[in-house]
Enzyme design. Sequence first.
Site, short mmCIF file in Angstrom:
data_model
loop_
_atom_site.label_atom_id
_atom_site.label_comp_id
_atom_site.label_asym_id
_atom_site.label_seq_id
_atom_site.Cartn_x
_atom_site.Cartn_y
_atom_site.Cartn_z
CG HIS A 223 8.75 -0.67 13.83
ND1 HIS A 223 9.04 -2.00 14.10
CD2 HIS A 223 7.73 -0.68 12.93
CE1 HIS A 223 8.23 -2.77 13.38
NE2 HIS A 223 7.43 -1.99 12.67
CB CYS B 72 4.80 0.54 9.50
SG CYS B 72 5.71 -0.97 9.91
#
Length: 351
Positions: free
Chosen positions: A225, A145
């Site tokens: 994140h 990711c």
Amino acid sequence: MSQSTPIRVAITGYGVIGKRVADAVLAQDDMVLAGVADVAADWRLRALEAKNIALYDASPDRANSMDKAGLAIAGTFEDLLGKSDVVVDCTPKKVAARNAEIYRSRGLKFIVHGGEKHEVAGHSFVAESSFDGAIGRTATRVVSCNTTSIVRTLTALKNAGLLKQARGTLLRRATDPWESHLGGIMNTLVPEPEIPSHQGPDARSVDPELDVVTMAVKVPQTLAHLHYWTVQLTRAATKEEVLDAFRRSSRIMLIRTTDGLTALNTVKELMADYGRPHDNLYEVALWEDMLKVEGQELFYAYMVDNQAIVIPDTIDAIRALTGLSSDARISIMKTDKSLGIGSPFWRPVAK
């Protein structure tokens, strides 16, 4: 096989990534989902029956426990592979590396994800950067990711002739939300012990020309994140030039704090409000009103949904490997349309 024949896709592992890949495959008109193989026997697999997805036991010694749990088993892992043209392996780290030898022995094309090393497939994939290199290959690795977000954003700057070098700090979520009750961190921060952290070198496995260094720290939250980047530009540029470069990517969504999108949770709530399955944020959500340019220095921040960002790239990887498309632009447009990426809302006009 003619391109009018849908590609038969098998998925190994129905966890965080696997279930999202399954939903995305079902949304394509040039693919069919042959089935899902797994070893679990709990609530996670109950949704398969409701979605009319065939379940196969990935390991013979798990078939009995799956049967006792009342799960309908369509056959063995070997049965599923025999009905498939390509396998998307979404199993935990290192399991896919072992499975790769099975796929190769059967002459099956396959995709692994960022938990595996580049060498497992010999090619690393982000659709906007390395689609052409995956065309006709036996295997590719859709990178993690964080690496996907890095390559997407830096490729946008590179394509605009603006990228010289990039340095980023990653604030990494502690664990996936569904298993946060099992572990994670609380009341502390955990820095990755090495600089650069692994994401920078991993980005160069997709594009060796990138001059990128990353540092990372694990933080006590599970939503997503958060990245902060300092980029040295090739020349002095305006903020609008930089934003135009990012706007050229359908998979970078420009958002604004002035719209109330001031934190990770607000962006996730936005995805829910617009009906995204699992609240998926497929794009990099980059704050345009936070972005600053000072001469040849660029500063920006963005959010990464670790559970969803790699899903569109996985669909594009299927097309590249199997020959469904030899044009990255066409595949990306097709995937974007099927997943609702790139509508006017997701790329708002700057105020």
